[in-house]
Design an enzyme around this catalytic site. Structure first.
Site, PDB file in Angstrom:
ATOM      1  N   HIS A 361     -46.371 -62.369  13.166  1.00 16.22           N
ATOM      2  CA  HIS A 361     -47.709 -62.911  13.470  1.00 16.22           C
ATOM      3  C   HIS A 361     -48.030 -62.944  14.951  1.00 16.22           C
ATOM      4  CE1 HIS A 361     -48.682 -64.699   9.468  1.00 16.22           C
ATOM      5  NE2 HIS A 361     -47.360 -64.666   9.339  1.00 16.22           N
ATOM      6  N   LYS A 552     -59.996 -73.234  18.278  1.00 18.66           N
ATOM      7  CA  LYS A 552     -58.694 -72.600  18.055  1.00 18.66           C
ATOM      8  C   LYS A 552     -57.694 -73.346  18.921  1.00 18.66           C
ATOM      9  CE  LYS A 552     -60.633 -68.697  19.396  1.00 18.66           C
ATOM     10  NZ  LYS A 552     -60.278 -67.894  18.239  1.00 18.66           N
ATOM     11  N   ARG A 553     -56.410 -73.057  18.769  1.00 18.01           N
ATOM     12  CA  ARG A 553     -55.447 -73.687  19.656  1.00 18.01           C
ATOM     13  C   ARG A 553     -55.743 -73.329  21.105  1.00 18.01           C
ATOM     14  NH1 ARG A 553     -50.988 -76.713  17.459  1.00 18.01           N
ATOM     15  NH2 ARG A 553     -50.179 -76.581  19.584  1.00 18.01           N
ATOM     16  N   LYS A 558     -55.874 -66.902  24.691  1.00 22.85           N
ATOM     17  CA  LYS A 558     -57.130 -67.006  23.932  1.00 22.85           C
ATOM     18  C   LYS A 558     -58.332 -67.159  24.866  1.00 22.85           C
ATOM     19  CE  LYS A 558     -54.821 -69.143  19.914  1.00 22.85           C
ATOM     20  NZ  LYS A 558     -55.072 -68.282  18.741  1.00 22.85           N
ATOM     21  N   THR A 662     -58.147 -65.817  12.311  1.00 23.31           N
ATOM     22  CA  THR A 662     -58.731 -66.016  10.975  1.00 23.31           C
ATOM     23  C   THR A 662     -60.010 -66.844  11.088  1.00 23.31           C
ATOM     24  OG1 THR A 662     -57.113 -67.798  10.764  1.00 23.31           O
ATOM     25  CG2 THR A 662     -56.669 -65.775   9.541  1.00 23.31           C
ATOM     26  N   LYS A 666     -63.810 -66.680   9.131  1.00 23.37           N
ATOM     27  CA  LYS A 666     -64.527 -67.828   8.557  1.00 23.37           C
ATOM     28  C   LYS A 666     -65.937 -67.915   9.132  1.00 23.37           C
ATOM     29  CE  LYS A 666     -60.074 -70.084   8.242  1.00 23.37           C
ATOM     30  NZ  LYS A 666     -59.092 -70.848   9.019  1.00 23.37           N
TER      31      LYS A 666
HETATM   32  C1  C3B Z   1     -51.253 -66.969  14.480  1.00 21.53           C
HETATM   33  C2  C3B Z   1     -51.787 -65.857  15.344  1.00 21.53           C
HETATM   34  O1  C3B Z   1     -51.861 -66.296  16.680  1.00 21.53           O
HETATM   35  C3  C3B Z   1     -53.161 -65.464  14.835  1.00 21.53           C
HETATM   36  O2  C3B Z   1     -53.658 -64.357  15.556  1.00 21.53           O
HETATM   37  C4  C3B Z   1     -53.084 -65.105  13.358  1.00 21.53           C
HETATM   38  O3  C3B Z   1     -54.371 -64.925  12.830  1.00 21.53           O
HETATM   39  C5  C3B Z   1     -52.394 -66.208  12.577  1.00 21.53           C
HETATM   40  O4  C3B Z   1     -51.144 -66.528  13.134  1.00 21.53           O
HETATM   41  C6  C3B Z   1     -52.174 -65.845  11.136  1.00 21.53           C
HETATM   42  O5  C3B Z   1     -51.578 -64.585  11.033  1.00 21.53           O
HETATM   43  N1  C3B Z   1     -49.925 -67.488  14.883  1.00 21.53           N
HETATM   44  C7  C3B Z   1     -49.710 -68.849  14.790  1.00 21.53           C
HETATM   45  O6  C3B Z   1     -50.639 -69.588  14.433  1.00 21.53           O
HETATM   46  N2  C3B Z   1     -48.487 -69.368  15.092  1.00 21.53           N
HETATM   47  C8  C3B Z   1     -47.466 -68.558  15.434  1.00 21.53           C
HETATM   48  N3  C3B Z   1     -46.292 -69.071  15.685  1.00 21.53           N
HETATM   49  C9  C3B Z   1     -47.655 -67.166  15.530  1.00 21.53           C
HETATM   50  C10 C3B Z   1     -48.920 -66.652  15.237  1.00 21.53           C
END
Ligand code: C3B
Length: 817
Positions: A361, A552-553, A558, A662, A666
């Site tokens: 991921h 988002k985080r 980002k 994601t 949404k």
């Molecule tokens: C996240 C990624 O940062 C996103 O781009 C991705 O959409 C999602 O996973 C789902 O695939 N991500 C996360 O939330 N935590 C992690 N340790 C690694 C990836």
């Protein structure tokens, strides 16, 4: 997926009222008159659970007795969101619930609000796992989610008077939690530490301490499928037998210490997102849930058998490793097969590699977990032996595939040197059948960069499955107004189980009547959000301004900083009269973001956003033109409120850094337009909605690479664009820190000298595209046509489709007969 119309409620309102009353009486022991909203919530949840019970037990029975291979989704995180309304939707009971609760004298909204959101995940990865198990149940595929029931979920975020993030514990189990069923009778023993001895020529692990893994089962109801799967979250309990030997030496505290510590294993979710911490307790957590889950699967599929034929294990269940967190499962299954069931190495390896698959991921190489050999040896000595052996076998295999020694060395699972480490992504790639990324671009970059040596030698292992989101929660529950309009436009509600049907809306983008209705829905959602925000957070948001959101985080890649710099530039331009006040399109900007507690730059960015909001919102010069709000503690619930009200969504990561995203899906599905870079799933969203319906800016992956090569000098960009210079200077000169010039100095210094994610280089194109965005927004019919085309063309991003892709490309199984 076969299309389904909405399920029919199993009860009438009158029956449901009686069921709630019965729960109040026999479970809570309160009268209807005494019942609080929270009592009604618990009683109705228990009543709903009973309606799921039959399907749950038959699904479990069919899963074991049928011939369909099941899916085991191993994930350290499941960010489920609230359960009650989701269960009601999937049972077709939404209106019966509302009516019953009203008849009992309560407000359905307040009853639903009484549910405490389980925050057992950090962000995208955990929420994806929750969407996936929802889709598997809706498709009728037998599946188990396996994870940890953390006692404390993701921290609650607050802001102090200076706008700094403060973390508070999230003790979500402090109140009655009606959904989880704790099953002491099916617990598993998980052991740690100790040593490995030779007995009769066999390696025998003599662990030092053990913990009892107790399953807490959550039902996962499918939408209209009649199937209810299981999410099994493990909770650590100590064994009450304790070490008498130590005790006899009258070292009582030492004797009970392992018992006390055992329960710590499932106590807290690590709040780091995409930045592994490498902490001992974390490895204990990973092994804890994976070992319990593998033994559980053997128990489930070979009931009552002492000597099961585990060569059939890969036909019974396929395990998906959600990122590297569960990868210790590979040596654990090897250990089970060899040490507990007596298989030889090759047979065990064959079973293991057929059983596991790995999803990566991330794209940040530093975000892939590595564990020190010393730590694994101490905590799991037998596993370290097995990993070393896997490494040796793997290197042998590589020698048969290539003569390139450098390459073979690069691919070592266990590194050499004074501080050897185990690379979990490599172990997963070697020990599983398939490896996938989570969006086209990401999977390509995995092959070309992150796991290049592996994809060169094992090209067939690699595939892509683009992420998706569940339309039940993120459209139907979050956005009932849009859902009703979609159903009206399509003449059916089958889109909820076949999201590609949304394409039928495309022609309606040219139907002025429909466009107006769509605009009304969006406006009503904005009003609803403004009311919610006032009530919940106390701020006023004007629904007659553009609603622009970045949630988002908080992570440097980002690039929340890009948004905040552009916002400051805009603020300055309005204030200084660089832009004519009448030309300013009124905008309300919403941020939502948690930062990992130890992530200094991210936390400083949060403080900056809060203080920019404070200054901007209190400045009469920009009143009515620009407002900034940062509601604390962004979570699934806030997402469900904010996404439907958003008109412009920000997906502005540096190209090549966001694996998928994601949130982007949404928002598009809820009719927001995206301003974004060519990163992650943005690329596919743009392809589907059409370039003319997506605001693209910024460098591509190739341009980013070229600029790194050439030598990146961020100061050059600062000098070149006066808007950027102005924004950074205002931060430096204390505009957002009551005159203090030091507060944000670390951010400014980083931007001007390092700027690893090239925020400055992308600033100009980002600031420029705002004119295009605002021009379009001034033409509401055109804006809304494009928004409708976003909804119509993003049905692909249903997690049902993601699951179908996994079933076809990786798992090779399907629905129960
Ligand atoms: C996240 C990624 O940062 C996103 O781009 C991705 O959409 C999602 O996973 C789902 O695939 N991500 C996360 O939330 N935590 C992690 N340790 C690694 C990836």
């Amino acid at each position: 997926m076969t299309e389904q119309t909405a399920p029919k409620s199993p009860v009438t309102t009158e029956q449901f009222i009686e069921e709630i009353k019965e729960q109040l009486k026999y479970n809570q022991g309160v009268t209807v008159e005494q019942a609080t909203d929270a009592d009604i919530y618990v009683a109705s949840s228990l009543a709903v659970r009973r309606h799921l019970m039959d399907s749950w037990t038959t699904t479990q029975k069919d899963t074991v007795e049928g011939n369909t291979k099941a899916v085991g989704y191993l994930s350290a995180e499941f960010l489920m969101g609230k359960q009650l309304r989701n269960a009601l939707l999937n049972l077709g009971m939404l209106s019966e619930f509302d009516d019953a609760v009203k008849a009992l004298g309560h407000d359905p909204q307040l009853v639903v609000d009484a549910e405490y959101e389980p925050g057992l995940g950090n962000g995208g990865l955990g929420r994806l796992a929750a969407c996936f198990i929802d889709s598997l149940a809706s498709l009728g595929v037998p599946a188990f989610g396996y994870g940890i029931q953390y006692k404390y979920g993701i921290f609650k975020q607050e802001f102090d008077a200076e706008g700094k993030q403060v973390e508070r514990p999230d003790y979500w189990l402090a109140n009655e939690e009606p959904w989880g069923h704790i099953d002491y009778n099916r617990s598993q023993k998980v052991s740690f530490g100790g040593s490995v001895v030779e007995e009769d020529g066999k390696k025998v692990w003599k662990p030092a301490w053990s913990v009892r893994a107790v399953p807490v089962d959550y039902m996962v109801p499918g939408y209209a499928s009649g199937r209810v799967n299981t999410l099994r979250l493990w909770s650590a309990k100590s064994y009450d037998e304790f070490d008498l030997l130590t005790f006899n030496k009258s070292e009582y505290l030492d004797a009970v210490k392992p018992q006390v510590e055992a329960e710590n294993i499932s106590k807290i979710l690590y709040p780091e997102d995409s930045t592994p911490q490498g902490k001992r307790l974390r490895l204990e957590q990973q092994y804890f849930f994976v070992a319990a889950s593998l033994h559980d699967a053997i128990r489930v599929f070979y009931p009552g058998q002492d000597k099961p034929d585990l060569t059939t294990f890969p036909n019974k269940i396929t395990f998906q490793l959600n990122d590297t967190h569960p990868v210790i499962g590979i040596p654990e299954l090897m250990r089970i097969l060899i040490d507990e069931y007596g298989y030889d190495w090759n047979t065990a390896w064959d079973i293991t590699t057929k059983t596991f698959n790995y999803t990566c991921h991330t794209l940040l190489p530093e975000a892939l977990e590595v564990w020190p050999v010393d730590l694994i040896s101490e905590l799991l000595p037998r596993h370290m032996q097995i990993i070393n052996e896997i490494n040796d076998h793997f290197l042998e295999e590589l020698k048969g595939l290539t003569r390139d020694k450098e390459r073979i060395n690069r691919m070592r699972i266990v590194t050499e040197g004074d501080y050897p480490q185990v690379r979990m992504a490599y172990l997963a790639t070697a020990g599983g059948s398939h490896v996938n990324g989570v969006a086209e671009l990401h999977s390509q970059l995995l092959k070309d960069v992150t796991l290049r040596d592996f994809s060169d030698l094992f090209p067939k292992k690699f595939t892509n499955v683009t992420n998706g989101v569940t339309p039940r929660r993120f459209i139907r529950l979050a956005n009932p107004r849009l859902s009703a309009l979609i159903t009206e436009g399509l003449g059916t509600d089958k889109w909820l189980s076949d999201l590609e049907l949304l394409q039928g809306l495309a022609p309606l983008a040219n139907d002025d009547e429909f466009v107006k209705k769509f605009a009304e829905v969006k406006h009503a959602n904005k009003v609803a959000f403004a009311n919610f925000a006032k009530d919940r957070y106390g701020f006023d948001a004007n629904p007659d301004t553009m609603f622009n959101t970045m949630v988002k985080r908080l992570h440097e890649y980002k690039r929340q900083s890009l948004k905040i710099l552009a916002l400051i530039a805009r603020y300055a331009a309005i204030k200084n009269g660089t832009i004519n006040a009448d030309d300013v399109l009124p905008r309300t900007v919403f941020f939502g973001a948690k930062a990992a507690p130890g992530y200094y730059m991210a936390k400083l960015t949060i403080q900056l956003i809060n203080n920019v909001a404070r200054v901007v919102n209190n400045d009469p010069d920009v009143k009515g033109k620009l407002a900034v709000h940062f509601p604390a503690n962004y979570n699934v619930r806030l997402a469900q409120h904010l996404i439907p009200a958003t008109e412009l969504d920000e997906q502005i990561s540096q190209a090549g850094k966001e694996a998928s995203g994601t949130g982007n899906m949404k928002f598009a599905l809820n009719g927001a337009l995206t301003v974004g870079t060519l990163d992650g799933a943005n690329v596919e969203i743009r392809e589907r909605v059409g370039a003319e319906n997506f605001f693209l800016f910024g460098m591509t992956v190739d341009e980013v690479d070229a600029l790194y090569e050439e030598g990146y000098n961020p100061a050059k960009y600062y000098e070149a664009d006066p808007r950027l210079k102005m924004a950074i200077d205002m931060i430096s000169n204390g505009t957002f820190s009551d005159g203090d010039r030091n507060t944000y100095a670390p951010l400014v210094a980083d931007w001007l000298t390092k700027d690893y994610f090239m925020t400055l280089a992308d600033f100009t194109s980002y600031a420029d595209i705002q004119y295009q965005i605002e021009d379009l927004y001034r033409n509401p019919m055109e804006w809304n046509r494009k928004a409708i085309l976003n909804v119509a063309n993003t049905g692909f991003f249903s997690s049902d489709r993601s699951m179908e892709d996994y079933l076809e490309r990786i798992w090779h199984t399907g629905p129960l007969a």
